[in-house]
Design an enzyme around this catalytic site. Structure first.
Site, short mmCIF file in Angstrom:
data_model
loop_
_atom_site.label_atom_id
_atom_site.label_comp_id
_atom_site.label_asym_id
_atom_site.label_seq_id
_atom_site.Cartn_x
_atom_site.Cartn_y
_atom_site.Cartn_z
N HIS A 52 0.77 -1.26 0.08
CA HIS A 52 0.07 0.18 -0.05
C HIS A 52 0.92 1.24 -0.05
CE1 HIS A 52 -3.23 2.72 0.45
NE2 HIS A 52 -4.20 1.87 1.15
N ASP A 111 -9.42 -5.95 -18.55
CA ASP A 111 -9.76 -6.92 -19.71
C ASP A 111 -8.49 -7.42 -20.23
OD1 ASP A 111 -10.47 -8.54 -21.65
OD2 ASP A 111 -11.91 -7.30 -22.89
#
Length: 457
Positions: A166, A378
């Site tokens: 993070h 995708d």
């Protein structure tokens, strides 16, 4: 509001983890993280999980091979992610861009996508199998910053799971990297190149905290004790549930955002569920993207942490005894307090106070991921059936769990929002009961008014 079943059990066969470096030579240099990146609260790995269906157009193509190649190419642009964290004076974090690489694992599972259920929502079963923690990935320093596992399913679909430290990035930066990989998988260069520019979120010299930051108050535990019997559950809010909750608000708050409404609902129901002392302070921390709070806005492609989490604060008694609108007003005011100067004040506080962690008792942190775009990634098989964080409670203690809102569809195919939370089992029962009573009470009230009007006519 039925809980998602997590009883599914399956076996995953993993290949040996390998380090994937940039496909081309990259600069060998040391890069400092910003004072917003370098927070104690961000020193953990953020997992994301993506489910993809079988696509007959991709017959014969191996998702693991395509993702691995896309990773190597993406690391040419995002080469700091192939490096390792080092600590300087006063534990200041920096990235040694040495090209050592990201961890990659390919795997196969004896399960189909359909077996995960009609409505994919967190929490997901067997997460540790789908994003395996290798011994070499543990720890902050001198460890891989990025880990990816591609698990092929028996049905021809696959699961893409990624874990990123993070301190390197927030959700926006992470999704930017994932889109870059997807664009490369389609044979194109990343549409938005990454921008480092971490100095833009550094504290001024000399540092000066100009605001009061209740999100970093150090609070001692007084009334809550840890519970090992912590359960995870996801709650679905479709258009009907959202509009029902909105009808509980006074007119001047009816146009509040959906996030403010659901964050306030979570805060109030959770506080009732954990039963703190009525006079103790409770907090709701809301994650705010600050990229457009700056003048001029941060550069397009800024890949670091550009978030603040201002705290709404009150006593447990006031929160629980007042209507929902009271909580909505506090959450709304906290969010609206975030400006460029506020963010600079947070950066200064990190330097002055030695990177304090956000409160770990009677607090909850929530972020809005409904528009993050995880589901749009995708790799050639189409959009993800589900894309986003796999569960609540990441990077937090049992006292201060985090939650988030994510766009999903329920079993009926209805679009809505999932809110995963984690609580000790008895508190979870009280949470669900309180939430149901909020929704049912308003429904009964609306139906009663309808009957009264019909009778009058």
């Amino acid at each position: 509001m039925a809980p998602l079943s997590t009883s599914l059990v399956f076996t995953v066969r993993r290949c040996e983890p390998e380090l994937v470096g940039p496909a081309k030579p990259t600069p060998n240099e040391c890069k400092r993280l910003s004072d917003i990146d370098d927070q104690e609260s961000f020193r953990f790995q953020v997992p994301v999980i993506q489910f993809y269906r079988y696509n007959p157009c991709m017959q014969g193509k191996d998702p693991a091979m395509i993702v691995r190649e896309a990773l190597a190419q993406a690391l040419v642009f995002y080469y700091p992610l192939a490096g390792r964290l080092r600590e300087g004076p006063n534990r200041k974090l920096m990235v040694d861009c040495n090209g050592e690489g990201a961890l990659f694992v390919e795997a196969d599972a004896d399960v189909t996508l359909e077996q995960f259920g009609d409505a994919l929502q967190p929490p997901f079963p067997c997460l540790h199998e789908l994003l395996y923690d290798t011994p070499s990935s543990e720890g902050m320093l001198n460890s891989p910053l990025l880990f990816i596992q591609v698990t092929r399913l028996r049905c021809g679909g696959f699961i893409f799971a990624i874990s990123l430290n993070h301190v390197m990035s927030d959700a926006s930066g992470m999704i930017q990297f994932m889109f870059a990989m997807a664009e490369i998988a389609h044979g194109a260069a990343p549409l938005i190149p990454p921008v480092w520019e971490r100095h833009l979120l550094d504290a001024r010299d000399p540092p000066r905290a100009a605001f009061t930051h209740h999100e970093y108050d150090q609070v001692e535990a007084a009334s809550i004790t840890p519970s090992e019997n912590t359960v995870h559950r996801s709650f679905f809010f479709g258009p009907n549930e959202v509009s029902t909750l909105r009808r509980l608000l006074p007119e001047h708050l009816c146009k509040c955002s959906r996030f403010e409404l659901l964050a306030a609902c979570l805060w109030r129901c959770r506080t009732i569920a954990i039963k703190p002392d009525p006079e103790e302070e409770v907090r709701m921390l809301s994650m705010v993207n600050v990229r457009r709070k700056f003048n001029p806005p941060l550069p397009s492609g800024y890949s670091g942490n550009a978030v603040a989490f201002p705290a709404a604060i009150t006593t447990a008694r006031k929160l629980c005894q007042n209507p929902l609108g009271y909580a909505v007003k506090l959450v709304k005011q906290a969010k609206e307090s975030v400006t460029e100067e506020y963010v600079k004040s947070v950066a200064a506080l990190m330097v002055i106070k030695g990177r304090p962690h956000y409160p770990t008792v009677r607090s909850c942190l929530i972020s809005d991921l409904t528009r993050a775009g995880f589901g749009e990634v995708d790799f050639g098989w189409g959009k993800a059936v589900y894309g986003g964080l796999p569960k609540a409670g990441l990077g937090a203690t049992l006292h201060a769990p985090s939650s988030f809102l994510i766009a999903v569809k329920n079993k009926k195919g209805e679009a809505g929002i999932a809110m995963p939370i984690c609580l000790p089992a008895p508190a979870m029962e009280r949470f669900a009961k309180e939430l149901d009573s909020l929704l049912e009470e308003q429904l009964v009230e609306v139906e009663s008014k309808s009957v009264f009007i019909s009778s009058a006519l």
